[in-house]
Design an enzyme around this catalytic site. Structure first.
Site, PDB file in Angstrom:
ATOM      1  N   GLN A   1      44.165  67.593  42.137  1.00 43.05           N
ATOM      2  CA  GLN A   1      44.772  67.136  43.387  1.00 43.05           C
ATOM      3  C   GLN A   1      44.044  67.652  44.632  1.00 43.05           C
ATOM      4  OE1 GLN A   1      46.073  69.169  41.139  1.00 43.05           O
ATOM      5  NE2 GLN A   1      47.502  70.668  41.993  1.00 43.05           N
TER       6      GLN A   1
ATOM      7  N   GLN B   1      38.878  77.364  33.602  1.00 46.01           N
ATOM      8  CA  GLN B   1      37.594  76.781  33.227  1.00 46.01           C
ATOM      9  C   GLN B   1      36.455  77.349  34.070  1.00 46.01           C
ATOM     10  OE1 GLN B   1      36.687  74.802  30.762  1.00 46.01           O
ATOM     11  NE2 GLN B   1      38.723  74.407  29.943  1.00 46.01           N
TER      12      GLN B   1
ATOM     13  N   SER C   1      40.170  83.184  48.956  1.00 52.97           N
ATOM     14  CA  SER C   1      40.615  83.096  47.562  1.00 52.97           C
ATOM     15  C   SER C   1      40.662  84.463  46.898  1.00 52.97           C
ATOM     16  CB  SER C   1      39.685  82.180  46.769  1.00 52.97           C
ATOM     17  OG  SER C   1      39.983  82.245  45.389  1.00 52.97           O
TER      18      SER C   1
ATOM     19  N   GLY D   1      40.003  77.367  29.137  1.00 56.21           N
ATOM     20  CA  GLY D   1      38.821  78.126  29.527  1.00 56.21           C
ATOM     21  C   GLY D   1      38.711  79.497  28.892  1.00 56.21           C
TER      22      GLY D   1
ATOM     23  N   TYR E   1      37.145  79.209  40.189  1.00 52.92           N
ATOM     24  CA  TYR E   1      36.993  80.350  39.273  1.00 52.92           C
ATOM     25  C   TYR E   1      38.310  80.598  38.544  1.00 52.92           C
ATOM     26  CZ  TYR E   1      34.822  84.643  37.547  1.00 52.92           C
ATOM     27  OH  TYR E   1      34.253  85.616  36.752  1.00 52.92           O
TER      28      TYR E   1
ATOM     29  N   ASP F   1      42.946  61.862  27.640  1.00 55.94           N
ATOM     30  CA  ASP F   1      43.403  63.199  28.012  1.00 55.94           C
ATOM     31  C   ASP F   1      44.787  63.143  28.656  1.00 55.94           C
ATOM     32  OD1 ASP F   1      42.496  66.129  28.383  1.00 55.94           O
ATOM     33  OD2 ASP F   1      43.182  65.590  30.390  1.00 55.94           O
TER      34      ASP F   1
ATOM     35  N   HIS G   1      36.583  67.154  34.026  1.00 61.35           N
ATOM     36  CA  HIS G   1      37.593  66.145  33.710  1.00 61.35           C
ATOM     37  C   HIS G   1      37.332  64.961  34.628  1.00 61.35           C
ATOM     38  CE1 HIS G   1      41.326  64.146  32.857  1.00 61.35           C
ATOM     39  NE2 HIS G   1      41.972  64.559  33.926  1.00 61.35           N
TER      40      HIS G   1
ATOM     41  N   GLU H   1      58.449  79.099  15.485  1.00 61.36           N
ATOM     42  CA  GLU H   1      57.735  78.743  14.265  1.00 61.36           C
ATOM     43  C   GLU H   1      56.813  77.541  14.438  1.00 61.36           C
ATOM     44  OE1 GLU H   1      59.854  78.657  10.572  1.00 61.36           O
ATOM     45  OE2 GLU H   1      61.247  80.229  11.205  1.00 61.36           O
TER      46      GLU H   1
END
Length: 330
Positions: A83, A27, A50, A133, A24, A190, A107, A230
């Site tokens: 990982q 993404q 969590s 996300g 959560y 990617d 991914h 900039e």
């Protein structure tokens, strides 16, 4: 190259299915909330301890452990850090999958580098929005979407592609365009883009420009604005209309100076190094190095993070951004 839009995707391939979103974070929250608000049956899978459990519940989502959510689900989207995915897959996901289930990823890292090898009786798909996300979520709430990539790695049921397209539609992606690719191509492009241009190349270019001006005696504040602040203006022009839009919008002085001096920086030697970086991605050397780094306790990454955060551009930048009232303070 196949590109799909609203008319090409059918949400019925997900309707009536139990859908678990594991994770959560940036993404994960976007996928879970967008799918829920698209009328689909979604739960979130998280570690019981969590901090995201409370956030997900406050957003109206049911939260289970990863194992419980996987066992309940017909379709499981894995949006955990690269990982961490293998360990979680081996311990909590794989034992709770059934034949005909669909395993989805945002991914392709763990599939492409064979950290995760699902059974042949499982659909394996990828739906990868091409933005952070929070932008996936914001554009959805505005009635729009961001472009997405989809890929089918295994199609046991014959509906894997339709499910991937339906997922992209539920995210809002078919309003912007969904490109069909492969796990291999998504993963390798990617990683290369992150390392050579977006996160690696641009950061080193910014620091080198800043250091060059400061070492020549110019104020740090001026160097920060010219080399960091900039850059957003230029990137926005790239985003809106490519290189031509940028060159059209800047002064003739900037256009001429950029076109004549840029190639002196990005020389054939730089491109040759880019090719080496790409080769390390393609043959798995980078993946092995990263996995070893994670398994070794992130010693080198911790050192690099400390060096980066202590760079002078970070200190002067923090001071200057505190003066910019229009920035959202996190």
């Amino acid at each position: 190259m196949n590109v799909y839009y609203e008319k090409d995707a059918d949400l019925s391939y997900l309707q009536g299915k139990n859908i678990a979103v594991l994770g959560y974070g940036s993404q994960g929250h976007a996928h879970a909330l967008n799918l829920k608000e698209s009328g689909l049956n979604v739960r979130v899978g998280l570690r019981p301890e969590s901090a995201s459990c409370a956030k997900a519940r406050e957003a109206g989502l049911e939260v289970n452990t990863v194992a419980e959510a996987t066992k309940w689900a017909d379709i499981v989207m894995v949006l955990l850090p690269d990982q961490n995915q293998k360990a979680v897959y081996d311990a909590e996901i794989a034992p709770n999958l059934e034949a005909g289930n669909t395993l989805a990823f945002g991914h392709g890292f763990n599939i492409h580098y064979k950290q995760i090898i699902p059974a042949e009786t499982i659909n394996v798909i990828m739906i990868a929005p091409k933005s952070p996300g929070h932008l996936v979520r914001r554009t959805f709430t505005q009635g729009n979407g961001v472009p997405c990539l989809i890929a089918v790695h295994q199609d046991y049921t014959g509906e894997a592609k339709q499910q991937a397209l339906a997922w992209a539609k539920a995210l809002g992606g078919t309003k912007a365009g969904v490109i069909e690719t492969t796990i291999k191509n998504e993963t390798e492009t990617d990683l290369f883009g992150e390392q050579a241009v977006l996160c690696g190349g641009s950061a080193e270019l910014i620091k080198a420009g800043f250091e060059t001006l400061v070492e020549a005696g110019y104020p740090e504040e001026l160097a920060y604005f010219e080399c960091m602040h900039e850059l957003k203006l230029i990137v926005d022009l790239y985003y809106e209309g490519g290189l031509s839009r940028m060159n059209y919008s800047v002064s003739d002085t900037a256009e001429y100076g950029g076109m004549t001096r840029g190639p002196r920086l990005i020389t054939p030697a730089v491109k040759a190094e880019m090719k080496k970086i790409l080769e390390e991605v393609q043959d798995g050397r980078f993946a092995k190095e990263f996995i070893d780094e994670c398994n070794g306790g992130y010693k080198n990454l911790s050192k690099l993070r400390t060096e980066n955060s202590s760079h002078a551009i970070e200190k002067v930048g923090a001071r200057l951004r505190d003066m910019m009232s229009w920035l959202i303070k996190k």
